[in-house]
Design a protein around this motif. Structure first.
Motif, PDB file in Angstrom:
ATOM      1  N   PHE C   2      50.026  44.040  48.201  1.00 25.79           N
ATOM      2  CA  PHE C   2      50.500  45.335  47.398  1.00 25.79           C
ATOM      3  C   PHE C   2      51.500  46.097  48.076  1.00 25.79           C
ATOM      4  CE2 PHE C   2      46.687  44.623  44.397  1.00 25.79           C
ATOM      5  CZ  PHE C   2      47.595  43.833  43.397  1.00 25.79           C
ATOM      6  N   TYR C   3      50.970  46.351  49.446  1.00 26.66           N
ATOM      7  CA  TYR C   3      51.502  47.459  50.255  1.00 26.66           C
ATOM      8  C   TYR C   3      53.147  46.825  50.558  1.00 26.66           C
ATOM      9  CZ  TYR C   3      51.210  51.158  53.566  1.00 26.66           C
ATOM     10  OH  TYR C   3      51.390  52.376  54.215  1.00 26.66           O
ATOM     11  N   LEU C  98      55.071  48.268  39.623  1.00 26.24           N
ATOM     12  CA  LEU C  98      53.919  48.379  40.612  1.00 26.24           C
ATOM     13  C   LEU C  98      53.450  49.812  40.182  1.00 26.24           C
ATOM     14  CD1 LEU C  98      52.372  47.314  43.062  1.00 26.24           C
ATOM     15  CD2 LEU C  98      53.804  48.852  44.385  1.00 26.24           C
ATOM     16  N   GLU C 105      46.162  53.853  37.245  1.00 21.49           N
ATOM     17  CA  GLU C 105      44.829  53.657  38.014  1.00 21.49           C
ATOM     18  C   GLU C 105      44.499  55.159  38.561  1.00 21.49           C
ATOM     19  OE1 GLU C 105      44.654  50.321  40.807  1.00 21.49           O
ATOM     20  OE2 GLU C 105      44.040  49.033  38.897  1.00 21.49           O
ATOM     21  N   TYR C 159      47.358  46.859  30.306  1.00 23.76           N
ATOM     22  CA  TYR C 159      46.508  47.000  31.364  1.00 23.76           C
ATOM     23  C   TYR C 159      44.838  47.346  30.705  1.00 23.76           C
ATOM     24  CZ  TYR C 159      44.046  49.116  35.354  1.00 23.76           C
ATOM     25  OH  TYR C 159      43.333  49.351  36.279  1.00 23.76           O
ATOM     26  N   SER C 163      41.456  45.074  30.472  1.00 27.58           N
ATOM     27  CA  SER C 163      40.255  45.763  31.037  1.00 27.58           C
ATOM     28  C   SER C 163      39.180  45.393  30.124  1.00 27.58           C
ATOM     29  CB  SER C 163      40.447  47.086  31.217  1.00 27.58           C
ATOM     30  OG  SER C 163      41.637  47.463  32.128  1.00 27.58           O
ATOM     31  N   GLY C 168      38.927  39.735  36.761  1.00 30.17           N
ATOM     32  CA  GLY C 168      38.774  40.789  37.862  1.00 30.17           C
ATOM     33  C   GLY C 168      39.980  41.590  37.796  1.00 30.17           C
ATOM     34  N   ASN C 169      39.767  42.953  38.375  1.00 29.15           N
ATOM     35  CA  ASN C 169      40.627  44.017  38.430  1.00 29.15           C
ATOM     36  C   ASN C 169      41.858  43.592  38.823  1.00 29.15           C
ATOM     37  OD1 ASN C 169      40.245  46.512  37.467  1.00 29.15           O
ATOM     38  ND2 ASN C 169      38.932  47.370  39.325  1.00 29.15           N
ATOM     39  N   ASN C 170      41.837  42.690  40.239  1.00 27.14           N
ATOM     40  CA  ASN C 170      43.377  42.289  40.528  1.00 27.14           C
ATOM     41  C   ASN C 170      44.276  41.808  39.633  1.00 27.14           C
ATOM     42  OD1 ASN C 170      43.118  43.504  43.311  1.00 27.14           O
ATOM     43  ND2 ASN C 170      42.302  41.686  44.033  1.00 27.14           N
ATOM     44  N   TRP C 171      43.431  40.693  38.968  1.00 22.36           N
ATOM     45  CA  TRP C 171      44.125  40.090  37.679  1.00 22.36           C
ATOM     46  C   TRP C 171      44.913  41.050  36.919  1.00 22.36           C
ATOM     47  CZ3 TRP C 171      46.056  35.528  38.371  1.00 22.36           C
ATOM     48  CH2 TRP C 171      45.623  34.841  39.402  1.00 22.36           C
ATOM     49  N   PHE C 173      45.715  44.025  37.315  1.00 25.69           N
ATOM     50  CA  PHE C 173      46.760  44.924  37.948  1.00 25.69           C
ATOM     51  C   PHE C 173      47.768  44.033  37.888  1.00 25.69           C
ATOM     52  CE2 PHE C 173      49.159  46.546  41.241  1.00 25.69           C
ATOM     53  CZ  PHE C 173      48.783  47.912  41.417  1.00 25.69           C
ATOM     54  N   MET C 174      47.834  42.803  38.427  1.00 28.56           N
ATOM     55  CA  MET C 174      49.015  41.813  38.460  1.00 28.56           C
ATOM     56  C   MET C 174      49.540  41.543  37.303  1.00 28.56           C
ATOM     57  SD  MET C 174      48.740  39.075  41.745  1.00 28.56           S
ATOM     58  CE  MET C 174      47.065  38.931  41.654  1.00 28.56           C
TER      59      MET C 174
END
Lengths: 203, 203, 203
Positions: C2-3, C98, C105, C159, C163, C168-171, C173-174
């Motif tokens: 992500f960074y 992003l 969030e 999003y 939810s 998972g949260n990562n999914w 997000f992506m």
């Protein structure tokens, strides 16, 4: 003494706001608002960015009184302001020097990185004029002609360099403020400008 | 009852935003954003200045719902908005009166000086329109023609004068709000404007 | 990972700022300021609205370094930027995806209503460009042509829908970030625009 300097700077900034607003033929309250924004806009943005609320001019009434009095005087004696042009330019330059260093120190108090502190100093000194120009629907002068921001950044760098040496805080404050002031004065007197990025297109 | 008045004011402000945005030929979301900014921009700036965050419209969903519904209705019935011109002007004026006093009271809650409270009231009532005009790349109307700000400041002063007398808070609120509303109405009806600072140049 | 994506987005936003500022023939510091504002303006407004101060770029120096380096590179290699047009558009689109989800969030962390979170995501992604356009004295592009905001809002809605499901949260997000990116890409490739509200006037 710093307090007197700050008042002079506030006077100069508010009168510069009055002059721009009158050129746009605004009414009485429009002029007052522009004078106010020019004087305290930079510090207000800085305070909102670091979370120092209520912002400074809301808790220290000096700003309000000085801006009200100097703006009303400027409106009354508007036909004579031309004679003060040089004094106003000097006050304005002194104000920028002082505001820059005040901004830097606010950043330090909030434990921010030196680069961010220098940015806060520059915001304090320059963004009043930026907001004034936006409200007047002009592209901010600072982005196009003046060596304004450069002077603030230079003064901020000097502040952090001097802080490494064993000299008193007051001296650091004064010398770095003077650097801002002298840079701007010399730039205006000798018509120094940043290199023109666009010259190749002109040729 | 105050709540209903606040909703009416929000409706009027958002429709005024829709009208300006459609004149600039913005797309659907552009119109929504301008409607939103016109309605809550002044209160948002006030909240950020005094550190009242998250700002009001983020925690009270009434604003979002009212603005969404009234903007979408205004877009759908855009050809009929002309018939509502007088009602909209009335709502708008009522909204300004209410927003002014709400702003003054938020300042009092933050223990600020009366002059600052009056400034906060004026910001709450007027700066939504200012931000709208900036986003639409126009010089804010308020700086040039209307007696807008004057009405807000007058109402704020009346608020503090009345607070000295032993009358209930609700009465102070209502009377000073009415002063804002009546000042604006009378100014528009009788075409009262602030003295023209520039007349000497015209002659 | 992500960074890295965030750095790419910051690079793209700052270069887009450089391009606009150079078109306005600004000087060196004007260009830097516009690059900075374009990159971090949206997140800054978001942080000030929810009271997350000092704002993010003041405490995470990554932004400052990335913006400084990429802007200076962009100024030096300005005559070659045309070759990068497609990459820049891709980075920019990825950045928007992003930034939208980061904004959503941040709103969730502040316990705000889903609609407000989506608004915060859209503000994070889009308002840097809005402030850039205001500083350059143009009507913000986003209000007139692009499907920008629509893409952000769609991603935000996805999003919250996702939810509700046990992924998972990562999914979440992506996938929702990808929705923003794909919406914008498809809109640009197939020249999709929102329905024109003004067509009846043209006919």
């Amino acid at each position: 003494m710093f307090y007197i300097v700050e008042i002079l700077g506030t006077v100069a900034f508010s009168i510069s706001g009055v002059l721009v607003a009158m050129k746009m033929r605004m009414d009485f309250f429009g002029i007052l608002i522009i004078a106010f924004v020019t004087s305290v806009g930079g510090g207000t943005l800085r305070d909102m960015l670091i979370g120092n609320t209520p912002v400074t001019w809301m808790t220290d009434m000096m700003y309000t009184y000085v801006i009200l009095v100097s703006s009303i005087m400027a409106i009354i004696f508007r036909s004579k302001l031309n004679y003060l042009r040089t004094s106003l330019f000097l006050f304005d330059t002194i104000g920028i020097g002082l505001y820059t260093i005040i901004g830097v120190e606010k950043g330090l108090n909030a434990n921010l990185h030196p680069i961010i502190c220098i940015a806060l100093g520059t915001i304090t000194a320059c963004f009043g004029g930026v907001i004034r120009d936006i409200l007047c629907n002009e592209i901010p002068v600072i982005f196009r002609k003046e060596i304004y921001a450069t002077a603030c950044i230079l003064g901020g760098i000097v502040y952090f360099v001097l802080s490494e040496f064993p000299i008193g805080n007051n001296w650091v404050f004064m010398i770095s403020g003077l650097v801002v002031i002298l840079t701007r004065l010399l730039a205006v007197i000798f018509k120094i400008a940043l290199p023109d990025l666009y010259s190749e297109k002109k040729g």
